[in-house]
Design a protein around this motif. Structure first.
Motif, PDB file in Angstrom:
ATOM      1  N   PRO A  14       1.021  -1.427   0.043  1.00 38.45           N
ATOM      2  CA  PRO A  14      -0.171  -0.142  -0.017  1.00 38.45           C
ATOM      3  C   PRO A  14       0.675   1.389   0.056  1.00 38.45           C
ATOM      4  CG  PRO A  14      -1.005  -1.673   1.447  1.00 38.45           C
ATOM      5  CD  PRO A  14       0.324  -2.274   1.161  1.00 38.45           C
ATOM      6  N   ASP A  15       2.056   1.159   0.463  1.00 39.36           N
ATOM      7  CA  ASP A  15       2.928   2.397   0.737  1.00 39.36           C
ATOM      8  C   ASP A  15       3.326   2.664  -0.903  1.00 39.36           C
ATOM      9  OD1 ASP A  15       5.117   0.596   0.552  1.00 39.36           O
ATOM     10  OD2 ASP A  15       5.937   1.355   2.124  1.00 39.36           O
ATOM     11  N   GLY A  16       3.322   1.919  -1.860  1.00 43.04           N
ATOM     12  CA  GLY A  16       3.898   2.007  -3.117  1.00 43.04           C
ATOM     13  C   GLY A  16       5.184   1.091  -3.203  1.00 43.04           C
ATOM     14  N   THR A  17       5.706   0.451  -2.181  1.00 44.51           N
ATOM     15  CA  THR A  17       6.854  -0.203  -2.421  1.00 44.51           C
ATOM     16  C   THR A  17       6.605  -1.535  -3.485  1.00 44.51           C
ATOM     17  OG1 THR A  17       7.686   0.114  -0.247  1.00 44.51           O
ATOM     18  CG2 THR A  17       8.759  -1.870  -1.336  1.00 44.51           C
ATOM     19  N   GLN A  18       7.221  -1.653  -4.521  1.00 43.36           N
ATOM     20  CA  GLN A  18       6.942  -2.757  -5.457  1.00 43.36           C
ATOM     21  C   GLN A  18       7.796  -3.953  -5.018  1.00 43.36           C
ATOM     22  OE1 GLN A  18       4.908  -2.270  -8.558  1.00 43.36           O
ATOM     23  NE2 GLN A  18       4.877  -4.387  -8.966  1.00 43.36           N
ATOM     24  N   ALA A  19       7.080  -4.947  -4.669  1.00 43.35           N
ATOM     25  CA  ALA A  19       8.116  -6.043  -4.049  1.00 43.35           C
ATOM     26  C   ALA A  19       8.326  -7.272  -5.130  1.00 43.35           C
ATOM     27  CB  ALA A  19       7.325  -6.630  -3.000  1.00 43.35           C
ATOM     28  N   LEU A  20       7.212  -7.393  -6.044  1.00 41.24           N
ATOM     29  CA  LEU A  20       7.116  -8.395  -6.991  1.00 41.24           C
ATOM     30  C   LEU A  20       6.909  -7.827  -8.516  1.00 41.24           C
ATOM     31  CD1 LEU A  20       5.463 -11.277  -5.307  1.00 41.24           C
ATOM     32  CD2 LEU A  20       7.624 -11.065  -5.483  1.00 41.24           C
ATOM     33  N   ALA A  41      14.515  -9.322  -1.234  1.00 40.87           N
ATOM     34  CA  ALA A  41      14.211  -9.685  -2.700  1.00 40.87           C
ATOM     35  C   ALA A  41      12.510  -9.798  -2.936  1.00 40.87           C
ATOM     36  CB  ALA A  41      14.824 -11.181  -2.792  1.00 40.87           C
ATOM     37  N   GLY A  42      11.996 -10.369  -2.054  1.00 43.07           N
ATOM     38  CA  GLY A  42      10.336 -10.789  -2.316  1.00 43.07           C
ATOM     39  C   GLY A  42      10.038 -11.933  -1.754  1.00 43.07           C
ATOM     40  N   LYS A  43      10.955 -12.693  -1.218  1.00 41.68           N
ATOM     41  CA  LYS A  43      10.425 -13.912  -0.892  1.00 41.68           C
ATOM     42  C   LYS A  43       9.448 -14.322  -0.133  1.00 41.68           C
ATOM     43  CE  LYS A  43      14.547 -14.817   0.881  1.00 41.68           C
ATOM     44  NZ  LYS A  43      15.287 -13.262   0.979  1.00 41.68           N
ATOM     45  N   THR A  44       9.376 -13.236   1.081  1.00 34.06           N
ATOM     46  CA  THR A  44       8.050 -13.233   2.150  1.00 34.06           C
ATOM     47  C   THR A  44       6.930 -12.725   1.377  1.00 34.06           C
ATOM     48  OG1 THR A  44       9.547 -12.672   4.000  1.00 34.06           O
ATOM     49  CG2 THR A  44       7.391 -12.552   4.156  1.00 34.06           C
ATOM     50  N   THR A  45       6.975 -11.811   0.366  1.00 33.36           N
ATOM     51  CA  THR A  45       5.688 -11.419  -0.261  1.00 33.36           C
ATOM     52  C   THR A  45       5.262 -12.553  -1.105  1.00 33.36           C
ATOM     53  OG1 THR A  45       6.998  -9.295  -0.218  1.00 33.36           O
ATOM     54  CG2 THR A  45       5.073  -9.673  -1.829  1.00 33.36           C
ATOM     55  N   LEU A  46       6.110 -13.279  -1.795  1.00 28.67           N
ATOM     56  CA  LEU A  46       5.813 -14.587  -2.685  1.00 28.67           C
ATOM     57  C   LEU A  46       4.977 -15.381  -2.176  1.00 28.67           C
ATOM     58  CD1 LEU A  46       5.592 -15.845  -5.603  1.00 28.67           C
ATOM     59  CD2 LEU A  46       7.958 -16.722  -4.977  1.00 28.67           C
ATOM     60  N   VAL A  47       5.767 -15.907  -0.721  1.00 29.55           N
ATOM     61  CA  VAL A  47       4.983 -17.053  -0.030  1.00 29.55           C
ATOM     62  C   VAL A  47       3.625 -16.576   0.550  1.00 29.55           C
ATOM     63  CG1 VAL A  47       5.220 -17.994   2.305  1.00 29.55           C
ATOM     64  CG2 VAL A  47       7.130 -18.049   0.644  1.00 29.55           C
ATOM     65  N   MET A  48       3.535 -14.870   0.894  1.00 25.45           N
ATOM     66  CA  MET A  48       2.063 -14.810   1.354  1.00 25.45           C
ATOM     67  C   MET A  48       1.116 -14.885   0.265  1.00 25.45           C
ATOM     68  SD  MET A  48       2.778 -11.972   4.159  1.00 25.45           S
ATOM     69  CE  MET A  48       3.789 -10.683   3.139  1.00 25.45           C
ATOM     70  N   HIS A  49       1.468 -14.855  -1.100  1.00 24.89           N
ATOM     71  CA  HIS A  49       0.691 -15.030  -2.080  1.00 24.89           C
ATOM     72  C   HIS A  49       0.168 -16.214  -2.401  1.00 24.89           C
ATOM     73  CE1 HIS A  49       1.515 -10.782  -3.491  1.00 24.89           C
ATOM     74  NE2 HIS A  49       0.346 -11.115  -3.874  1.00 24.89           N
ATOM     75  N   LEU A  50       1.094 -17.342  -1.893  1.00 26.66           N
ATOM     76  CA  LEU A  50       0.852 -18.895  -2.300  1.00 26.66           C
ATOM     77  C   LEU A  50      -0.342 -19.367  -1.326  1.00 26.66           C
ATOM     78  CD1 LEU A  50       4.401 -20.368  -2.257  1.00 26.66           C
ATOM     79  CD2 LEU A  50       2.871 -19.077  -4.102  1.00 26.66           C
ATOM     80  N   ASN A  51      -0.690 -18.730   0.017  1.00 26.01           N
ATOM     81  CA  ASN A  51      -1.910 -19.277   0.776  1.00 26.01           C
ATOM     82  C   ASN A  51      -2.980 -18.328   0.990  1.00 26.01           C
ATOM     83  OD1 ASN A  51      -1.026 -17.786   2.924  1.00 26.01           O
ATOM     84  ND2 ASN A  51      -1.284 -19.401   4.111  1.00 26.01           N
ATOM     85  N   GLY A  52      -2.826 -16.975   0.138  1.00 27.23           N
ATOM     86  CA  GLY A  52      -3.848 -16.054   0.031  1.00 27.23           C
ATOM     87  C   GLY A  52      -3.749 -15.138   1.205  1.00 27.23           C
ATOM     88  N   ARG A 203      16.435 -28.593  -7.031  1.00 23.42           N
ATOM     89  CA  ARG A 203      16.107 -27.454  -7.904  1.00 23.42           C
ATOM     90  C   ARG A 203      16.226 -26.274  -6.866  1.00 23.42           C
ATOM     91  NH1 ARG A 203      10.312 -26.226 -10.480  1.00 23.42           N
ATOM     92  NH2 ARG A 203      10.861 -23.992 -11.407  1.00 23.42           N
ATOM     93  N   SER A 204      16.731 -25.114  -7.344  1.00 27.53           N
ATOM     94  CA  SER A 204      16.802 -23.920  -6.437  1.00 27.53           C
ATOM     95  C   SER A 204      16.182 -22.828  -7.672  1.00 27.53           C
ATOM     96  CB  SER A 204      17.903 -23.518  -6.275  1.00 27.53           C
ATOM     97  OG  SER A 204      18.263 -24.430  -4.989  1.00 27.53           O
ATOM     98  N   LEU A 205      15.585 -21.981  -6.890  1.00 26.89           N
ATOM     99  CA  LEU A 205      15.399 -20.667  -7.583  1.00 26.89           C
ATOM    100  C   LEU A 205      15.970 -19.433  -7.023  1.00 26.89           C
ATOM    101  CD1 LEU A 205      11.520 -21.323  -7.349  1.00 26.89           C
ATOM    102  CD2 LEU A 205      12.572 -21.524  -9.418  1.00 26.89           C
ATOM    103  N   ILE A 206      16.312 -18.387  -7.574  1.00 28.82           N
ATOM    104  CA  ILE A 206      16.927 -17.314  -6.891  1.00 28.82           C
ATOM    105  C   ILE A 206      16.017 -16.079  -7.179  1.00 28.82           C
ATOM    106  CG2 ILE A 206      18.715 -15.579  -6.992  1.00 28.82           C
ATOM    107  CD1 ILE A 206      20.694 -17.567  -7.382  1.00 28.82           C
ATOM    108  N   LEU A 207      15.290 -15.579  -6.342  1.00 31.61           N
ATOM    109  CA  LEU A 207      14.387 -14.424  -6.321  1.00 31.61           C
ATOM    110  C   LEU A 207      15.314 -13.086  -5.995  1.00 31.61           C
ATOM    111  CD1 LEU A 207      11.458 -13.764  -7.208  1.00 31.61           C
ATOM    112  CD2 LEU A 207      11.302 -13.477  -4.472  1.00 31.61           C
ATOM    113  N   SER A 208      15.461 -12.397  -6.958  1.00 36.21           N
ATOM    114  CA  SER A 208      16.130 -11.028  -6.589  1.00 36.21           C
ATOM    115  C   SER A 208      15.508  -9.885  -7.360  1.00 36.21           C
ATOM    116  CB  SER A 208      17.417 -11.380  -7.251  1.00 36.21           C
ATOM    117  OG  SER A 208      18.293  -9.928  -7.060  1.00 36.21           O
ATOM    118  N   GLY A 209      15.426  -8.858  -6.347  1.00 33.21           N
ATOM    119  CA  GLY A 209      14.920  -7.598  -6.856  1.00 33.21           C
ATOM    120  C   GLY A 209      13.194  -7.764  -7.316  1.00 33.21           C
ATOM    121  N   GLY A 210      12.472  -8.915  -6.760  1.00 35.31           N
ATOM    122  CA  GLY A 210      11.203  -9.108  -7.300  1.00 35.31           C
ATOM    123  C   GLY A 210      11.019  -9.883  -8.496  1.00 35.31           C
ATOM    124  N   VAL A 211      12.034 -10.406  -8.993  1.00 36.15           N
ATOM    125  CA  VAL A 211      12.056 -11.368 -10.112  1.00 36.15           C
ATOM    126  C   VAL A 211      12.770 -12.536 -10.075  1.00 36.15           C
ATOM    127  CG1 VAL A 211      11.702  -9.530 -11.850  1.00 36.15           C
ATOM    128  CG2 VAL A 211      14.026 -10.338 -11.393  1.00 36.15           C
TER     129      VAL A 211
END
Ligand code: ADP
Ligand code: ADP
Length: 225
Positions: A14-20, A41-52, A203-211
């Motif tokens: 809401p404060d405008g910070t683009q996380a993903l 990087a956005g890891k927590t933000t991504l996880v919070m989208h996985l379960n709504g 397998r690994s994913l690297i999230l960096s700067g929201g991508v």
């Protein structure tokens, strides 16, 4: 369908910070995947989208083909098992049995089936004999495995763990690794522990700067890093 499918997921707080900024990823059934990346990087933000917990973003998230959305949150929270970094945020009942039974009981599971779910989940985490004990009498490593059991008792499609190896002594670390390796469920673990990722995740994913900046075999990802 795959266990998890994320398409063009973008999210600003809401404060405008683009996380993903448009995350795409697919995790097949039974895969164990590490989600790596620097702080912010956005890891927590991504996880919070996985379960709504967060649903306001652009793009789509599907769990075993079911889109995460306002109408599906109950079923999505059953399918996506979140294991928090601190087990004491997840264990709050007088006994381990009640903690492990809490999720399935909430889904309407009762009686012998509920007992069976509890026994099975505790066996899967290598703690068949602790059901009658208060969680706070267990070691930290045991409490983390009980936290995993509380989620397994819901029979999730995907288990999502936040820093599963943090604060564990070497023996507890090995015990948890054995448990995670033995499960037949899809696993996504957020971690900074590269040896743990290498040991447990093909397998690994690297999230960096929201991508997603890298996605591939853990050995190759860590070699390039
Ligand atoms: P990570 O889990 O990889 O450390 P986060 O998902 O926590 O990353 O954060 C991604 C970005 O979003 C960072 O820039 C962070 O500061 C920002 N952020 C996280 N939570 C909030 C929030 N509640 N309000 C505003 N910005 C946030
Ligand atoms: P983690 O280490 O688990 O990735 P963070 O340190 O990124 O967690 O975030 C911890 C908490 O602080 C989260 O609830 C996150 O939403 C919040 N947070 C992170 N960055 C910001 C920010 N810039 N503004 C507001 N809250 C934030």
């Amino acid at each position: 369908p795959p266990s998890l499918s994320v398409r063009r997921l973008a999210y600003a707080y809401p404060d405008g910070t683009q996380a993903l900024f448009g995350v795409d990823l697919t995790i097949g059934r039974g895969e164990r995947v590490a989600l790596l990346g620097p702080n912010g990087a956005g890891k927590t933000t991504l996880v919070m989208h996985l379960n709504g917990i967060l649903t306001a973003g652009h793009g789509t998230v599907e769990v075993a083909g079911l889109p995460v959305g306002k109408d599906t949150l109950g079923e999505i929270r059953r399918r996506v098992g979140l294991v928090f970094q601190d087990p004491d945020d997840q264990l709050f009942m007088p006994t381990v049995r009640e903690d492990v039974a809490f999720g399935p009981a909430n889904l309407g599971v009762r009686g012998a089936e509920l007992e069976h779910r509890v026994r099975e989940a505790l066996e899967r985490v290598g703690l068949p004999d602790v059901a009658d004990r208060p969680p706070h009498h267990l070691s930290f490593g045991q409490r983390r495995r009980v936290a995993v059991a509380t989620v397994l008792a819901m029979r999730p499609e995907i288990l999502v763990l936040d820093e599963p190896s943090s604060n564990l002594d070497p023996a507890s670390r090995r015990e948890l690794a054995e448990v995670l390796r033995s499960l037949d469920v899809t696993v996504l673990m957020v971690t900074h522990d590269l040896p743990y990722a290498l040991e447990l995740c093909e397998r690994s994913l690297i999230l960096s700067g929201g991508v997603i900046a890298a996605d591939g075999p853990t050995r190759e990802i860590l070699a390039d890093d």
